[in-house]
Scaffold this motif. Structure first.
Motif, short mmCIF file in Angstrom:
data_model
loop_
_atom_site.label_atom_id
_atom_site.label_comp_id
_atom_site.label_asym_id
_atom_site.label_seq_id
_atom_site.Cartn_x
_atom_site.Cartn_y
_atom_site.Cartn_z
N ALA A 16 0.82 -1.21 0.00
CA ALA A 16 0.00 0.00 0.00
C ALA A 16 0.85 1.25 0.00
O ALA A 16 0.58 2.20 -0.73
CB ALA A 16 -0.92 -0.02 1.23
N SER A 17 1.90 1.26 0.84
CA SER A 17 2.73 2.46 0.93
C SER A 17 3.52 2.69 -0.35
O SER A 17 3.76 3.82 -0.74
CB SER A 17 3.68 2.35 2.11
N LEU A 18 3.92 1.62 -1.03
CA LEU A 18 4.76 1.78 -2.20
C LEU A 18 3.98 2.27 -3.42
O LEU A 18 4.56 2.62 -4.44
CB LEU A 18 5.47 0.45 -2.52
N LEU A 19 2.65 2.26 -3.32
CA LEU A 19 1.85 2.77 -4.43
C LEU A 19 1.84 4.29 -4.47
O LEU A 19 1.50 4.89 -5.48
CB LEU A 19 0.40 2.26 -4.29
N CYS A 20 2.19 4.90 -3.37
CA CYS A 20 2.14 6.36 -3.30
C CYS A 20 3.34 6.98 -3.98
O CYS A 20 4.43 6.46 -3.91
CB CYS A 20 2.10 6.79 -1.84
N GLY A 21 3.13 8.12 -4.62
CA GLY A 21 4.21 8.71 -5.40
C GLY A 21 4.83 9.95 -4.80
O GLY A 21 5.70 10.55 -5.38
N SER A 22 4.38 10.37 -3.62
CA SER A 22 4.95 11.55 -2.99
C SER A 22 5.36 11.22 -1.57
O SER A 22 4.90 10.25 -0.99
CB SER A 22 3.93 12.70 -2.99
N VAL A 23 6.22 12.04 -1.01
CA VAL A 23 6.73 11.75 0.31
C VAL A 23 5.67 11.97 1.40
O VAL A 23 5.65 11.27 2.39
CB VAL A 23 7.97 12.62 0.60
N ALA A 25 1.63 12.22 2.52
CA ALA A 25 0.23 11.99 2.20
C ALA A 25 -0.53 13.30 2.40
O ALA A 25 0.00 14.28 2.91
CB ALA A 25 -0.33 10.90 3.11
N GLU A 26 -1.81 13.30 2.02
CA GLU A 26 -2.59 14.54 2.08
C GLU A 26 -2.65 15.11 3.49
O GLU A 26 -2.69 16.31 3.69
CB GLU A 26 -4.01 14.27 1.56
N GLU A 27 -2.64 14.23 4.51
CA GLU A 27 -2.73 14.71 5.88
C GLU A 27 -1.35 14.95 6.50
O GLU A 27 -1.22 15.18 7.69
CB GLU A 27 -3.52 13.69 6.72
N GLY A 28 -0.30 14.89 5.68
CA GLY A 28 1.02 15.23 6.17
C GLY A 28 1.84 14.07 6.69
O GLY A 28 2.93 14.26 7.21
N GLY A 29 1.33 12.83 6.56
CA GLY A 29 2.06 11.67 7.06
C GLY A 29 3.15 11.22 6.11
O GLY A 29 3.17 11.58 4.94
N TYR A 30 4.06 10.39 6.62
CA TYR A 30 5.15 9.86 5.81
C TYR A 30 4.65 8.82 4.81
O TYR A 30 3.82 7.99 5.13
CB TYR A 30 6.19 9.23 6.73
N VAL A 31 5.20 8.90 3.61
CA VAL A 31 4.92 7.90 2.57
C VAL A 31 6.25 7.47 1.98
O VAL A 31 7.12 8.29 1.70
CB VAL A 31 4.00 8.48 1.46
N THR A 32 6.40 6.17 1.80
CA THR A 32 7.67 5.62 1.30
C THR A 32 8.11 6.27 0.00
O THR A 32 7.35 6.31 -0.96
CB THR A 32 7.50 4.11 1.06
N GLY A 282 10.99 -7.49 -2.42
CA GLY A 282 10.82 -6.07 -2.70
C GLY A 282 12.10 -5.29 -2.83
O GLY A 282 12.12 -4.07 -2.67
N PHE A 283 13.21 -5.96 -3.16
CA PHE A 283 14.49 -5.27 -3.27
C PHE A 283 14.51 -4.27 -4.42
O PHE A 283 15.32 -3.35 -4.44
CB PHE A 283 15.63 -6.28 -3.46
N ASP A 284 13.62 -4.45 -5.39
CA ASP A 284 13.59 -3.52 -6.52
C ASP A 284 13.12 -2.13 -6.09
O ASP A 284 13.33 -1.15 -6.81
CB ASP A 284 12.68 -4.07 -7.63
N LYS A 285 12.51 -2.02 -4.91
CA LYS A 285 12.03 -0.73 -4.41
C LYS A 285 12.86 -0.21 -3.25
O LYS A 285 12.84 0.97 -2.93
CB LYS A 285 10.56 -0.86 -3.97
N LEU A 286 13.59 -1.11 -2.58
CA LEU A 286 14.25 -0.74 -1.34
C LEU A 286 15.34 0.30 -1.53
O LEU A 286 15.51 1.20 -0.69
CB LEU A 286 14.83 -1.99 -0.67
N GLY A 287 16.11 0.22 -2.61
CA GLY A 287 17.16 1.20 -2.84
C GLY A 287 16.62 2.61 -2.92
O GLY A 287 17.18 3.55 -2.34
N GLU A 289 13.85 3.69 -1.62
CA GLU A 289 13.34 4.08 -0.31
C GLU A 289 14.48 4.54 0.60
O GLU A 289 14.38 5.59 1.25
CB GLU A 289 12.61 2.91 0.34
N MET A 290 15.55 3.77 0.66
CA MET A 290 16.65 4.13 1.56
C MET A 290 17.32 5.43 1.13
O MET A 290 17.64 6.28 1.97
CB MET A 290 17.66 2.98 1.64
N LEU A 291 17.53 5.60 -0.17
CA LEU A 291 18.15 6.84 -0.65
C LEU A 291 17.24 8.03 -0.37
O LEU A 291 17.69 9.08 0.10
CB LEU A 291 18.43 6.73 -2.15
N GLY A 292 15.95 7.88 -0.64
CA GLY A 292 15.01 8.96 -0.37
C GLY A 292 14.95 9.31 1.10
O GLY A 292 14.93 10.49 1.48
N ASP A 293 14.93 8.28 1.95
CA ASP A 293 14.89 8.53 3.39
C ASP A 293 16.18 9.20 3.87
O ASP A 293 16.15 10.02 4.79
CB ASP A 293 14.69 7.22 4.14
#
Length: 324
Positions: A16-23, A25-32, A282-287, A289-293
């Motif tokens: 669910a979190s990986l479907l989001c495209g921005s850091v 969410a609308e209410e200001g929460g963290y998104v991967t 899910g290693f194709d997404k993890l890099g 995520e870690m770089l963005g974080d």
């Protein structure tokens, strides 16, 4: 069974979190963060230490972060270091090189904690991969036992269906990283729970494609009636696949099952031969995520939970196209 259910729930949350495209969410929460996320890493130097790039998973992850750095504008510095002493030295070198954040694929958390703490005391944001660090701003942890268990179950189900529940198997494992020992434990448990009459008759510590080729050749020489191989990672399994093809046993009576979900594994599964399945993590997404974080942490923005697990999913011939 509780471990498997936990893994399924983790998969659902992560998916669910990986479907989001921005850091945010609308209410200001963290998104991967993903490759599509808009970030500005200008002026930041992000260091990364991975065990090696002979493993295709790590090579792909490193390449993903390197290319994404060009998009987000940060400088990217990479070091391959497998053992804890080498990683401590790499951490110190990256700190001295001026890194604002360092992503560390930890080999031994206890042995490296002092170096990580020293880096944070100098203002460096450290993100720990594969083991928990008390000093890191975030740790990314695989459910390695559950991943191995899933691989063992896949192998056991195939053995029950094709071989009447009995089989002789080889095992690729790696015991120099504590978390990866859990994969072997999971593989053995999943196999025992699913096909108790199947037996692991030979094992070796091989983790690259070339090692997998020679390892499988050695297995077949020692155990000519070997029915298949289960592997803690994808690279060694891909090597075994080459060895099985060369030996003329890429057929319906043999099987290779692995744990990683690298793109090359997916291609092998799609070929319809003896490479039967893998556990995708899910290693194709993890890099990404870690770089963005790492960038967000340097900007004192939220980066989600301190310890985060990633998914465990079965991939076989029936669903491989969903992952390619």
């Amino acid at each position: 069974m509780k471990k498997r259910v936990a893994g399924i729930l983790t998969s659902a949350v992560m998916a669910a979190s990986l479907l989001c495209g921005s850091v945010f969410a609308e209410e200001g929460g963290y998104v991967t963060p993903t490759a599509e996320t808009e970030l500005d890493g200008s002026g930041l130097v992000i260091g990364c230490i991975l065990a090696n790039v002979e493993n295709s998973i790590y090579a792909n992850m490193k390449n993903d972060m390197e290319e994404q750095s060009k998009v987000w504008g940060n400088e990217f510095m990479f070091v391959a270091a497998m053992e804890a002493p080498e990683q401590v030295e790499a951490i110190e070198s990256l700190v001295n090189a001026g890194c604002n954040a360092i992503i560390v694929h930890i080999a031994n958390a206890e042995a490296e904690e002092d170096a990580i703490k020293a880096a944070t005391e100098q203002g460096v944001k450290v993100l720990a991969f594969d083991q928990v660090s008390e000093s890191a701003v975030k740790s990314y942890i695989a459910d390695n036992y559950n991943a191995g268990y899933n691989t063992g179950v896949m192998a056991g189900e195939w053995i029950n269906e094709k071989l009447g529940g009995e089989a002789k198997l080889g095992l690729f494992t790696y015991t120099k990283m504590a978390e990866l020992i859990k994969r072997e434990e999971g593989i053995r448990a999943g196999l025992a729970d699913t096909a108790p009459d199947a037996e692991i008759v030979i094992s070796s510590e091989d983790y690259t494609i070339s090692m997998g080729v020679s390892g499988a050749e050695n297995f077949l020489q020692a155990e000519p009636d070997l029915d298949g191989i289960v592997s803690f990672n994808g690279s060694a399994a891909l090597g075994a696949y080459q060895a099985f093809q060369a030996a003329g046993i890429d057929d319906e009576n043999h099987a290779i099952f692995a744990t990683d979900g690298a793109p090359e594994e997916l291609d092998a599964i799609a070929e319809g031969g003896c490479y039967r399945g893998t556990t995708s993590m899910g290693f194709d997404k993890l890099g990404f995520e870690m770089l963005g974080d790492a960038i967000l942490a340097c900007q004192d923005q939220p980066i989600g939970e301190e310890v985060e697990l990633w998914p465990v999913e079965s991939v076989n011939a029936d669903n491989v196209e969903e992952y390619r």
